[in-house]
Each structure stands twice: as C-alpha cells, then as structure tokens.
Design an enzyme around this catalytic site. Structure first.
Site, mmCIF file in Angstrom:
data_model
loop_
_atom_site.group_PDB
_atom_site.id
_atom_site.type_symbol
_atom_site.label_atom_id
_atom_site.label_comp_id
_atom_site.label_asym_id
_atom_site.label_seq_id
_atom_site.Cartn_x
_atom_site.Cartn_y
_atom_site.Cartn_z
ATOM 1 C CB CYS A 177 -36.623 46.268 -9.672
ATOM 2 S SG CYS A 177 -36.093 44.568 -9.345
ATOM 3 C CB CYS B 115 -36.390 43.913 -12.476
ATOM 4 S SG CYS B 115 -37.416 43.686 -11.019
#
Length: 347
Positions: free
Chosen positions: A91, A94
């Site tokens: 991700c 993230c």
C-alpha cells in the site's frame, strides 16, 4: 455497536470482500476506566504518591497480531485512547501515512497510543470491522471503536484527530484525576496526602494552576505564609492573575490585615456601647473572617451596608466582594451573603 462509517480518501483498495460485523461491542465486557496515577494513603511518615511517568516513545507504538489485538487494543483502550493503523506492505499511501502517524503520536507525549496491524498477515480483524480499503485508522476508547478516517491525510489533520480523540494537553486526564484525589484528601482531612499529590502534579506539569493554588492554600492554612508565597511565585507570568491564585492572595492579605487589628473583644465592647460604630463593626468582621466565621463576618458587613451604604465610600460592600473572592464563588457563605446583598441593593 455497529462499526462507524468511514469514508475513503486517497485509500488503496485491496479488493477483498470483508464482513461489516463488529463483535467488539459484547465480546470484551463493560468499559471500566483505569487511571495511571496511584495514591496510597498512610504507610510511613509521608503518603506515597506517584503520577505515571510519560511513556517512552517505544511504548507508544507497537505492531500487533490477531491473537494480541484484545490486549493491545481492547484492554489498553480502557486506560487511554488507542489508534489502530491498518496497513499492508504493498500500500503506497500507507507508506506515506504511517510515519506521519508515528511522529504525531510521539509528539502527543502519551495521550494516545498507536498500534499497527498488517492486514496481509492478519486480515480477520479488519474484516470484522468492515474495513475495505487502506490505509485506515480506527480510534478505540473504553474497548470500543469511536472514530476513524481512511486515506493519507495531511499532518495537520492527523494532529487535529489526535486532539479530538485524546484530548488537548499532555497527560491531562491523569492530572485531572490526581487533582480530584487531592481535593478528596483535603475534604477527608488528610492534608499531607493532598500536599504530596499537588507536589507530584507540579513535578510533571509545573504550570498547573489548580495544584499551585491548592499547595499554597495548604501551606498558608498551616501557618507557613512564606511557603505559600513561594508556591504562588511558581505560577507562570501569563497565569499569575488566574482566579484561584488571586483568591489565595486576597485571603492572605485579609488575614494580614486582621492580624494587625488584634483581639475582637475591643471591637465587641465598642459595638455594645455604640451599635452605629461602623469602623468597629468593619474591623470585627475582618477578625471573624480570619477566624473562619464567614457568615458572621458577612452579616456585620451587610449590617453596615444596610445602615449606611455610603460609609467609607461604600467600603463595606467593597470589602464583602473581597471576601467573596477569597472564599470562592460557590462557597456556602458567599452564596448566602450574595443573596442578602442583592436583597439590600435591589429591594
């Protein structure tokens, strides 16, 4: 409790279908707050008082697993708010959000904790919470999810979120609890414990006005006027006129004036001979206040106001207002005398 609706913004979707059931409303029992300051009464020459030290940065941030989630998040959130950062190695957002979260949590100094959960390794919790895209941050309090956001948000918004869920002020909840414990100890007559608690608070948060005022009052009431002055001197310059400190200064000034007047017997004799001797009644009121006879002091000043409002340029009313300040606005004597004063002035 149904999981809180979260709105994606810049989130990375993994594409898995996840359940929106939330088992946490009943699985872990009722919320029960546990405070971090400890107060032990008795047991030695001085009561032992300790406020929890601010946690080290390493204690504020940790990774968790499905098995450890109950302890790391559910139970821990009953002591203080816990943020859960759901992320995955693939991700991109993230990787942008997590360092900012860690920085903000460290800067908050212990008012929240951060727990990180890799949903690739531990997908079940995210599924139970209905999280369908990451990054996602959920705040837990008292064992329950209470707020959250999705996506990589700016650092300023992260700080605002922490203030919202953790409360402004470093360690404010435990300090508030400690101040309440000190007040309870004073009410119970355990003055030493109250003083120790105020000392402990001031070691952790030196600018806490309630602790400065409380310690100063204890010292003054114990006959240590110099110690009370030293306590007042600890107040930061921009808070020296705070109401609690002003009230203590007024109380000390009134006591000094009363001490200079001497025995009340002389003024009682003068009033017996001449009930209209307003100066004698005024001076007697000051001595009565110093003796803790608040209602009697107020009644004598009210008697002057009733007989001659203009006496000494309305001096009796001005002095009564000083007593109100020294006693506090919610003191029983203040409330009773204020009602009587209002009747005199507006009837």
């Amino acid at each position: 409790m149904a999981s809180r609706a979260l709105h994606p913004g810049g989130a990375a979707d993994k594409g898995d279908t996840m359940s929106d059931n939330n088992p946490f409303s009943s699985s872990f029992g009722n919320a029960s707050g546990q405070y971090t300051q400890s107060v032990q009464y008795g047991g030695g020459d001085r009561a032992k008082v300790a406020l929890a030290e601010a946690p080290a940065a390493a204690d504020l941030i940790k990774d968790t697993t499905t098995a450890a989630f109950a302890a790391d998040v559910i139970q821990e959130s009953r002591r203080q708010p816990v943020l859960v950062d759901f992320w995955a190695p693939w991700c991109g957002p993230c990787k942008q959000l997590t360092p900012q979260l860690e920085k903000a949590v460290k800067a908050a100094g212990g008012k929240v904790k951060l727990v990180k959960m890799n949903i690739d390794d531990h997908p079940s919790i995210a599924g139970q919470l209905g999280i369908q895209s990451i990054p996602a941050v959920i705040a837990f309090k008292d064992g329950q999810p209470v707020d959250g956001f999705m996506g990589a948000i700016p650092e300023s918004q992260i700080t605002q979120f922490l203030d919202k869920v953790g409360g402004k002020g470093n360690g404010a909840p435990q300090i508030a609890d400690a101040l309440a414990a000190a007040a309870e100890a004073r009410t119970a007559g355990d003055i030493q414990t109250a003083a120790d608690i105020y000392d402990a608070v001031l070691e952790q948060a030196p600018e806490t006005i309630e602790a400065i005022a409380g310690l100063g009052e204890i010292l003054f009431e114990a006959g240590d006027a110099e110690g009370a002055k030293a306590a007042l001197a600890r107040a930061p310059e921009d808070k020296k006129d705070a109401p609690a400190l002003a009230a203590l200064r007024t109380k000390m000034t009134l006591a000094a004036e009363a001490a200079a007047l001497g025995s009340p017997a002389e003024f009682e004799r003068r009033l017996a001979a001449n009930p209209t001797d307003h100066q004698a009644r005024f001076d007697l009121a000051m001595i009565q206040n110093a003796q803790g006879l608040r209602h009697e002091a107020a009644d004598n000043l009210l008697a002057i106001i009733k007989a001659d409002r203009a006496w000494n340029e309305d001096g009796a009313r001005a002095q009564l207002l000083k007593l109100f300040e020294a006693w506090g606005m919610t003191d029983e004597a203040t409330l009773a005398a204020r009602r009587k004063l209002s009747s005199l002035l507006f009837s």
